[in-house]
Scaffold this active site. Structure first.
Site, PDB file in Angstrom:
ATOM      1  N   PRO A  10      42.396  31.218  37.843  1.00 38.80           N
ATOM      2  CA  PRO A  10      41.758  30.895  36.570  1.00 38.80           C
ATOM      3  C   PRO A  10      40.440  30.889  36.338  1.00 38.80           C
ATOM      4  CG  PRO A  10      42.867  28.969  37.812  1.00 38.80           C
ATOM      5  CD  PRO A  10      42.771  30.182  38.558  1.00 38.80           C
ATOM      6  N   GLY A  11      39.620  30.826  37.240  1.00 32.41           N
ATOM      7  CA  GLY A  11      38.101  30.821  36.824  1.00 32.41           C
ATOM      8  C   GLY A  11      37.218  29.612  37.651  1.00 32.41           C
ATOM      9  N   TRP A  13      35.915  29.837  40.581  1.00 29.01           N
ATOM     10  CA  TRP A  13      34.544  30.350  41.302  1.00 29.01           C
ATOM     11  C   TRP A  13      33.613  30.910  40.501  1.00 29.01           C
ATOM     12  CZ3 TRP A  13      35.744  33.957  46.020  1.00 29.01           C
ATOM     13  CH2 TRP A  13      36.515  33.235  47.260  1.00 29.01           C
ATOM     14  N   ASP A  39      40.365  39.920  36.481  1.00 30.78           N
ATOM     15  CA  ASP A  39      41.704  39.581  37.021  1.00 30.78           C
ATOM     16  C   ASP A  39      42.716  40.413  36.628  1.00 30.78           C
ATOM     17  OD1 ASP A  39      42.397  36.912  38.811  1.00 30.78           O
ATOM     18  OD2 ASP A  39      43.949  37.733  37.715  1.00 30.78           O
ATOM     19  N   ASP A  56      43.308  45.569  36.400  1.00 32.79           N
ATOM     20  CA  ASP A  56      43.428  45.812  37.683  1.00 32.79           C
ATOM     21  C   ASP A  56      42.239  46.325  38.604  1.00 32.79           C
ATOM     22  OD1 ASP A  56      44.093  46.556  40.404  1.00 32.79           O
ATOM     23  OD2 ASP A  56      45.874  48.162  39.748  1.00 32.79           O
ATOM     24  N   ASP A  81      38.583  36.895  45.674  1.00 26.88           N
ATOM     25  CA  ASP A  81      39.246  36.081  46.006  1.00 26.88           C
ATOM     26  C   ASP A  81      40.804  36.452  45.497  1.00 26.88           C
ATOM     27  OD1 ASP A  81      40.382  33.652  47.309  1.00 26.88           O
ATOM     28  OD2 ASP A  81      40.167  32.521  45.401  1.00 26.88           O
ATOM     29  N   LYS A 121      38.169  37.546  50.572  1.00 24.37           N
ATOM     30  CA  LYS A 121      39.241  36.855  51.088  1.00 24.37           C
ATOM     31  C   LYS A 121      40.642  37.746  51.818  1.00 24.37           C
ATOM     32  CE  LYS A 121      42.735  34.677  49.046  1.00 24.37           C
ATOM     33  NZ  LYS A 121      43.044  33.360  48.334  1.00 24.37           N
TER      34      LYS A 121
HETATM   35  C1  LIG Z   1      43.676  32.695  44.591  1.00 27.61           C
HETATM   36  S1  LIG Z   1      43.517  33.411  42.863  1.00 27.61           S
HETATM   37  C2  LIG Z   1      42.026  33.540  42.546  1.00 27.61           C
HETATM   38  C3  LIG Z   1      41.525  31.850  42.204  1.00 27.61           C
HETATM   39  C4  LIG Z   1      39.729  31.917  41.794  1.00 27.61           C
HETATM   40  N1  LIG Z   1      38.982  32.576  42.784  1.00 27.61           N
HETATM   41  C5  LIG Z   1      39.639  30.849  41.237  1.00 27.61           C
HETATM   42  O1  LIG Z   1      38.438  30.322  41.603  1.00 27.61           O
HETATM   43  O2  LIG Z   1      39.999  30.269  40.147  1.00 27.61           O
HETATM   44  C6  LIG Z   1      43.917  35.053  43.254  1.00 27.61           C
HETATM   45  C7  LIG Z   1      43.843  36.142  42.150  1.00 27.61           C
HETATM   46  O3  LIG Z   1      43.908  37.465  42.352  1.00 27.61           O
HETATM   47  C8  LIG Z   1      44.266  38.049  41.083  1.00 27.61           C
HETATM   48  N2  LIG Z   1      44.467  39.482  41.579  1.00 27.61           N
HETATM   49  C9  LIG Z   1      45.468  40.237  42.641  1.00 27.61           C
HETATM   50  N3  LIG Z   1      45.341  41.542  42.755  1.00 27.61           N
HETATM   51  C10 LIG Z   1      44.582  41.797  41.783  1.00 27.61           C
HETATM   52  C11 LIG Z   1      43.947  43.115  41.061  1.00 27.61           C
HETATM   53  N4  LIG Z   1      44.366  44.424  41.600  1.00 27.61           N
HETATM   54  N5  LIG Z   1      43.023  43.256  40.428  1.00 27.61           N
HETATM   55  C12 LIG Z   1      42.444  41.946  39.827  1.00 27.61           C
HETATM   56  N6  LIG Z   1      42.984  40.728  40.017  1.00 27.61           N
HETATM   57  C13 LIG Z   1      43.815  40.550  41.191  1.00 27.61           C
HETATM   58  C14 LIG Z   1      45.632  37.580  40.899  1.00 27.61           C
HETATM   59  O4  LIG Z   1      45.865  37.765  39.566  1.00 27.61           O
HETATM   60  C15 LIG Z   1      45.061  35.947  40.991  1.00 27.61           C
HETATM   61  O5  LIG Z   1      44.615  35.323  39.672  1.00 27.61           O
END
Ligand SMILES: C[S@@+](CC[C@H](N)C(=O)[O-])C[C@H]1O[C@@H](n2cnc3c(N)ncnc32)[C@H](O)[C@@H]1O
Length: 172
Positions: A10-11, A13, A39, A56, A81, A121
């Site tokens: 959600p944002g 970082w 995202d 994506d 992440d 990550k």
């Molecule tokens: C652990 S969360 C990130 C939390 C974020 N770092 C924060 O500080 O709020 C992982 C995110 O990776 C995104 N994600 C996974 N595969 C993705 C892709 N192919 N392209 C963009 N985002 C992706 C997911 O939708 C999810 O929101």
């Protein structure tokens, strides 16, 4: 500084990055930076960040869009992440997250400045070595880190790659 935050929803970082690079220009004595947050999911606006939600990251279209926002500038830092929805099958989840990490590593070659950094990550597994080796080919320092905030019983680790060495092959 310019930071690209992949898997940003959600944002939190991105909020930290905005503060660090002064992308809101609140510190008049410092240079104003730029943050791009990407995202798959919808993201509510993060003041100071350019949000590319419902994208994506691994698609060529999304990566081109990021480059368009940079207008020919290169980035200082790429963060990832990104994580898939875990299936619970460790080897499968590892395979999926490794593909995301490989995609970020390859994109970093296009978008990072010389000496730039990448933080990515992953969930530990058999292909971790291959990922680290791919990063080590282009970064002066690569290490696997486990921050205190990461649960000890989780397979999550972060690969931190510093001192990117740009090559003639790395074109934008
Ligand atoms: C652990 S969360 C990130 C939390 C974020 N770092 C924060 O500080 O709020 C992982 C995110 O990776 C995104 N994600 C996974 N595969 C993705 C892709 N192919 N392209 C963009 N985002 C992706 C997911 O939708 C999810 O929101």
């Amino acid at each position: 500084m310019t930071v690209i935050d992949c898997g940003a929803a959600p944002g939190s970082w991105s909020q930290v990055a905005v503060k660090h690079v002064n992308s809101l220009g609140q510190d008049k004595s410092a240079l104003q930076g730029f943050v791009i947050s990407v995202d798959l999911q919808y993201m509510v606006p993060v003041p100071g960040a350019t949000i590319l939600s419902d994208r994506d990251f691994t698609s060529a279209k999304c990566q081109k869009e990021i480059l368009n926002h940079l207008r020919g500038q290169l980035a200082d830092v790429v963060l990832s992440d990104m994580a898939p929805n875990a299936t619970g099958v460790k080897s499968l989840d590892h395979d999926i997250i490794i593909k995301l990490c490989m995609s970020v590593t390859d994109f970093s070659r296009v978008v990072l400045k010389d000496s730039g950094s990448l933080l990515c990550k992953l969930w530990q597994g058999q292909d971790q070595r291959q990922l680290v080796d791919r990063m080590a080919a282009r970064f002066g320092q690569v290490k696997v880190v486990k921050p205190l905030a990461s649960r000890k019983d989780s397979a999550e680790v972060f690969v931190l790659a510093k001192d990117f060495k740009r090559d003639k092959e790395d074109e934008t």
